[in-house]
Design a protein around this motif. Structure first.
Motif, PDB file in Angstrom:
ATOM      1  N   VAL A  65      -7.809 -19.277  21.504  1.00  0.00           N
ATOM      2  CA  VAL A  65      -7.352 -20.491  20.829  1.00  0.00           C
ATOM      3  C   VAL A  65      -6.970 -20.105  19.403  1.00  0.00           C
ATOM      4  CG1 VAL A  65      -7.937 -22.815  20.045  1.00  0.00           C
ATOM      5  CG2 VAL A  65      -8.858 -21.968  22.216  1.00  0.00           C
ATOM      6  N   PHE A  66      -5.720 -20.388  19.031  1.00  0.00           N
ATOM      7  CA  PHE A  66      -5.230 -20.119  17.679  1.00  0.00           C
ATOM      8  C   PHE A  66      -5.188 -21.438  16.908  1.00  0.00           C
ATOM      9  CE2 PHE A  66      -3.103 -17.349  20.684  1.00  0.00           C
ATOM     10  CZ  PHE A  66      -3.046 -16.092  20.088  1.00  0.00           C
ATOM     11  N   ARG A  67      -5.718 -21.455  15.700  1.00  0.00           N
ATOM     12  CA  ARG A  67      -5.613 -22.650  14.854  1.00  0.00           C
ATOM     13  C   ARG A  67      -5.053 -22.251  13.486  1.00  0.00           C
ATOM     14  NH1 ARG A  67     -10.669 -23.306  17.318  1.00  0.00           N
ATOM     15  NH2 ARG A  67     -10.721 -25.022  18.830  1.00  0.00           N
ATOM     16  N   ARG A  68      -3.958 -22.881  13.140  1.00  0.00           N
ATOM     17  CA  ARG A  68      -3.346 -22.691  11.819  1.00  0.00           C
ATOM     18  C   ARG A  68      -3.500 -24.023  11.079  1.00  0.00           C
ATOM     19  NH1 ARG A  68      -1.850 -19.413   7.801  1.00  0.00           N
ATOM     20  NH2 ARG A  68       0.298 -19.643   7.071  1.00  0.00           N
ATOM     21  N   THR A  69      -4.278 -24.038  10.034  1.00  0.00           N
ATOM     22  CA  THR A  69      -4.636 -25.271   9.346  1.00  0.00           C
ATOM     23  C   THR A  69      -3.858 -25.421   8.040  1.00  0.00           C
ATOM     24  OG1 THR A  69      -6.419 -24.239   8.073  1.00  0.00           O
ATOM     25  CG2 THR A  69      -6.970 -25.057  10.286  1.00  0.00           C
ATOM     26  N   PRO A  70      -3.764 -26.657   7.524  1.00  0.00           N
ATOM     27  CA  PRO A  70      -3.105 -26.846   6.215  1.00  0.00           C
ATOM     28  C   PRO A  70      -3.731 -25.999   5.115  1.00  0.00           C
ATOM     29  CG  PRO A  70      -3.388 -28.957   7.330  1.00  0.00           C
ATOM     30  CD  PRO A  70      -4.131 -27.948   8.147  1.00  0.00           C
ATOM     31  N   LYS A  71      -5.040 -25.841   5.149  1.00  0.00           N
ATOM     32  CA  LYS A  71      -5.719 -25.037   4.139  1.00  0.00           C
ATOM     33  C   LYS A  71      -5.270 -23.581   4.205  1.00  0.00           C
ATOM     34  CE  LYS A  71     -10.326 -23.855   2.391  1.00  0.00           C
ATOM     35  NZ  LYS A  71     -11.791 -24.057   2.586  1.00  0.00           N
ATOM     36  N   LEU A  72      -5.171 -23.035   5.414  1.00  0.00           N
ATOM     37  CA  LEU A  72      -4.716 -21.659   5.567  1.00  0.00           C
ATOM     38  C   LEU A  72      -3.260 -21.507   5.133  1.00  0.00           C
ATOM     39  CD1 LEU A  72      -6.324 -20.648   8.987  1.00  0.00           C
ATOM     40  CD2 LEU A  72      -6.917 -19.758   6.726  1.00  0.00           C
ATOM     41  N   ILE A  73      -2.462 -22.520   5.410  1.00  0.00           N
ATOM     42  CA  ILE A  73      -1.052 -22.470   5.015  1.00  0.00           C
ATOM     43  C   ILE A  73      -0.930 -22.452   3.493  1.00  0.00           C
ATOM     44  CG2 ILE A  73       1.138 -23.744   5.043  1.00  0.00           C
ATOM     45  CD1 ILE A  73       0.300 -24.732   7.863  1.00  0.00           C
ATOM     46  N   ARG A  74      -1.734 -23.292   2.823  1.00  0.00           N
ATOM     47  CA  ARG A  74      -1.699 -23.302   1.358  1.00  0.00           C
ATOM     48  C   ARG A  74      -2.159 -21.964   0.786  1.00  0.00           C
ATOM     49  NH1 ARG A  74      -3.848 -28.529   2.258  1.00  0.00           N
ATOM     50  NH2 ARG A  74      -5.974 -27.751   1.830  1.00  0.00           N
ATOM     51  N   ARG A  75      -3.094 -21.337   1.465  1.00  0.00           N
ATOM     52  CA  ARG A  75      -3.638 -20.073   0.983  1.00  0.00           C
ATOM     53  C   ARG A  75      -2.666 -18.922   1.191  1.00  0.00           C
ATOM     54  NH1 ARG A  75      -9.010 -18.510   3.882  1.00  0.00           N
ATOM     55  NH2 ARG A  75      -9.579 -20.528   2.954  1.00  0.00           N
ATOM     56  N   SER A  76      -1.958 -18.928   2.339  1.00  0.00           N
ATOM     57  CA  SER A  76      -1.062 -17.811   2.645  1.00  0.00           C
ATOM     58  C   SER A  76      -0.008 -18.260   3.644  1.00  0.00           C
ATOM     59  CB  SER A  76      -1.848 -16.632   3.214  1.00  0.00           C
ATOM     60  OG  SER A  76      -0.988 -15.593   3.622  1.00  0.00           O
ATOM     61  N   ASP A  77       1.250 -18.173   3.263  1.00  0.00           N
ATOM     62  CA  ASP A  77       2.339 -18.545   4.168  1.00  0.00           C
ATOM     63  C   ASP A  77       3.482 -17.548   4.033  1.00  0.00           C
ATOM     64  OD1 ASP A  77       4.168 -19.665   5.825  1.00  0.00           O
ATOM     65  OD2 ASP A  77       4.469 -21.501   4.662  1.00  0.00           O
ATOM     66  N   PRO A  78       3.664 -16.679   5.026  1.00  0.00           N
ATOM     67  CA  PRO A  78       4.770 -15.717   4.976  1.00  0.00           C
ATOM     68  C   PRO A  78       6.125 -16.360   5.242  1.00  0.00           C
ATOM     69  CG  PRO A  78       3.552 -15.482   7.028  1.00  0.00           C
ATOM     70  CD  PRO A  78       2.782 -16.471   6.194  1.00  0.00           C
ATOM     71  N   GLU A  79       6.135 -17.670   5.603  1.00  0.00           N
ATOM     72  CA  GLU A  79       7.368 -18.424   5.835  1.00  0.00           C
ATOM     73  C   GLU A  79       8.240 -17.756   6.895  1.00  0.00           C
ATOM     74  OE1 GLU A  79       9.305 -19.278   2.149  1.00  0.00           O
ATOM     75  OE2 GLU A  79       7.671 -20.556   1.442  1.00  0.00           O
ATOM     76  N   THR A  80       7.667 -17.642   8.081  1.00  0.00           N
ATOM     77  CA  THR A  80       8.384 -17.057   9.212  1.00  0.00           C
ATOM     78  C   THR A  80       8.473 -18.048  10.357  1.00  0.00           C
ATOM     79  OG1 THR A  80       6.346 -16.117  10.133  1.00  0.00           O
ATOM     80  CG2 THR A  80       7.650 -14.714   8.664  1.00  0.00           C
ATOM     81  N   TYR A  81       9.518 -17.870  11.163  1.00  0.00           N
ATOM     82  CA  TYR A  81       9.577 -18.526  12.466  1.00  0.00           C
ATOM     83  C   TYR A  81       8.970 -17.551  13.477  1.00  0.00           C
ATOM     84  CZ  TYR A  81      12.843 -22.062  10.734  1.00  0.00           C
ATOM     85  OH  TYR A  81      13.433 -23.087  10.043  1.00  0.00           O
ATOM     86  N   HIS A  82       8.224 -18.116  14.419  1.00  0.00           N
ATOM     87  CA  HIS A  82       7.632 -17.293  15.467  1.00  0.00           C
ATOM     88  C   HIS A  82       8.147 -17.745  16.820  1.00  0.00           C
ATOM     89  CE1 HIS A  82       4.675 -15.171  17.928  1.00  0.00           C
ATOM     90  NE2 HIS A  82       4.580 -16.293  18.612  1.00  0.00           N
ATOM     91  N   LEU A  83       8.491 -16.786  17.663  1.00  0.00           N
ATOM     92  CA  LEU A  83       8.810 -17.051  19.066  1.00  0.00           C
ATOM     93  C   LEU A  83       7.945 -16.143  19.925  1.00  0.00           C
ATOM     94  CD1 LEU A  83      11.719 -17.043  17.344  1.00  0.00           C
ATOM     95  CD2 LEU A  83      12.589 -17.743  19.582  1.00  0.00           C
ATOM     96  N   SER A  84       7.448 -16.675  21.019  1.00  0.00           N
ATOM     97  CA  SER A  84       6.714 -15.875  22.005  1.00  0.00           C
ATOM     98  C   SER A  84       7.369 -16.042  23.358  1.00  0.00           C
ATOM     99  CB  SER A  84       5.247 -16.308  22.102  1.00  0.00           C
ATOM    100  OG  SER A  84       4.501 -15.837  21.014  1.00  0.00           O
ATOM    101  N   LEU A  85       7.777 -14.927  23.947  1.00  0.00           N
ATOM    102  CA  LEU A  85       8.291 -14.939  25.319  1.00  0.00           C
ATOM    103  C   LEU A  85       7.097 -14.703  26.238  1.00  0.00           C
ATOM    104  CD1 LEU A  85      10.607 -14.917  27.404  1.00  0.00           C
ATOM    105  CD2 LEU A  85      10.825 -12.449  26.977  1.00  0.00           C
ATOM    106  N   LEU A  86       6.734 -15.714  27.010  1.00  0.00           N
ATOM    107  CA  LEU A  86       5.567 -15.620  27.886  1.00  0.00           C
ATOM    108  C   LEU A  86       5.955 -14.897  29.174  1.00  0.00           C
ATOM    109  CD1 LEU A  86       2.596 -16.461  28.341  1.00  0.00           C
ATOM    110  CD2 LEU A  86       3.462 -18.568  29.398  1.00  0.00           C
ATOM    111  N   LEU A  87       5.260 -13.802  29.470  1.00  0.00           N
ATOM    112  CA  LEU A  87       5.533 -13.006  30.659  1.00  0.00           C
ATOM    113  C   LEU A  87       4.472 -13.161  31.735  1.00  0.00           C
ATOM    114  CD1 LEU A  87       6.676  -9.665  28.979  1.00  0.00           C
ATOM    115  CD2 LEU A  87       8.105 -11.542  29.819  1.00  0.00           C
ATOM    116  N   ARG A  88       3.252 -13.497  31.329  1.00  0.00           N
ATOM    117  CA  ARG A  88       2.159 -13.634  32.295  1.00  0.00           C
ATOM    118  C   ARG A  88       1.136 -14.611  31.725  1.00  0.00           C
ATOM    119  NH1 ARG A  88       0.081  -9.675  36.008  1.00  0.00           N
ATOM    120  NH2 ARG A  88       1.425  -8.145  35.023  1.00  0.00           N
TER     121      ARG A  88
END
Length: 355
Positions: A65-88
């Motif tokens: 389980v991944f959680r990205r919270t507003p607090k973490l965003i304020r602390r560090s944001d590389p400002e990237t778009y992420h895509l994941s191609l699900l294979l399995r």
């Protein structure tokens, strides 16, 4: 050859694996809170391939389980778009008012600037992750943001072109020179930009079937977290998710399952894992059964024999006395087929056996 790094949790002591994986994910995408049902012996493998400003990271990893919270965003944001191609495997995300279920051979999308929760199914997942700086995606932010959280098909159109390019590239990086990296990164960026532009013009309303798949994954996660509760029933599960029992039954029927059989199979699978674990050899069979929601030993023995063809005590004895026993995650003793069998999502990709 392109520069790439490889990280395997199995290279570390068991007690350090999950923390190391959390740190690795934080560096690859952005700092996140991670949680898993497998923290005691977490299995994950990741390659990181640098393409100038773009990063690719093929990976196979246990339930997470991944959680990205507003607090973490304020602390560090590389400002990237992420895509994941699900294979399995399977997964889903909760973006507050928007929920998305992920399908094999589709891209799921998000941003390091957006809070949310992503969770995978019980079995390991295999993905190809892509990190692209937001500033390089030549789509107006208000349009690109409409795409976030949605699915981009990797089977047709521009998404298929992107998927084919990524799969060919990560399959063998030795045929490229380091000088090729930024040029390859530009190709990835152009394909991502085109895919975003195309998706932004589409109707992004969440279909009912997608909502259903997301809810099923949440219900399954709830069940696995409460397997040790003998009072776990369809009624308590439905109440916890604010749905009727009849709707709960229909959700599982779509997958060819019943709620009761899923609970039983998950309990048996976890009990089998513990019976095969040499570290738990001193734990009596009836205690293992009770730990996984079988308070009556006779009932557990009957269900276990039906599922695996022999009683639990005999399975344990055979496994633990077999030569070269490798433990519950190895290639030696854990040879009894899982109740769940082969998933329909078992497509070619990195195999957990390669960990």
């Amino acid at each position: 050859m392109l520069y790439e790094s490889v990280f395997r949790t199995t290279d570390l002591p068991e007690s350090a694996r999950f923390e190391a994986w959390t740190e690795r994910m934080g560096r690859t995408h952005a700092p996140m809170h991670l949680d898993s049902e497998r923290t005691a012996d977490y299995r994950g493998r990741q390659r990181v391939i640098g393409l100038g400003d773009v990063t690719l990271w093929p990976a196979t990893f246990d339930q997470l389980v991944f959680r990205r919270t507003p607090k973490l965003i304020r602390r560090s944001d590389p400002e990237t778009y992420h895509l994941s191609l699900l294979l399995r495997g399977e997964g889903a995300a909760d973006w507050g008012r928007q929920r998305t279920a992920y399908r094999v051979h589709d891209f799921h999308t998000n941003s390091s600037s957006r809070p949310g929760e992503i969770f995978t199914g019980a079995d390991p997942v295999t993905i190809v992750g892509v990190e692209v700086p937001r500033a390089l995606v030549a789509v107006p932010a208000r349009h690109a943001d409409r795409v976030l959280g949605s699915l981009i098909s990797g089977r047709e159109g521009v998404g298929a072109l992107l998927a084919q390019f990524l799969l060919q590239l990560v399959s063998d990086t030795s045929v490229y020179e380091p000088a090729d990296a930024p040029r390859l990164g530009t190709v990835v960026t152009d394909l991502v930009t085109t895919a975003f532009a195309h998706a932004a013009d589409a109707d992004l309303r969440l279909p009912p079937e997608t909502r259903g798949r997301t809810l099923v994954l949440r219900v399954k996660t709830f069940i696995r977290r409460h397997l040790d509760d003998p009072g776990l029933t369809p009624a308590t599960i439905a109440a916890a998710h604010h749905i009727s029992r009849s709707y709960l039954y229909r959700l599982f029927q779509v997958e060819g399952l019943t709620v009761a059989s899923y609970i039983r199979d998950q309990r048996l699978d976890n009990a089998r894992r513990e019976l095969l674990d040499p570290r738990l050899r001193a734990l009596p069979v009836h205690a293992v059964a009770a730990r996984w929601g079988f308070p009556r030993a006779a009932e557990f023995t009957r269900a276990f024999r039906t599922a695996y063809g022999l009683p639990p005590g005999e399975l344990r004895e055979r496994a633990l006395t077999a030569p070269h026993a490798a433990g519950p995650h190895g290639d030696g003793v854990d040879t009894v087929p899982s109740v769940r069998g082969r998933s329909a999502n078992d497509t070619p990709g990195a195999s957990p056996a390669s960990w």
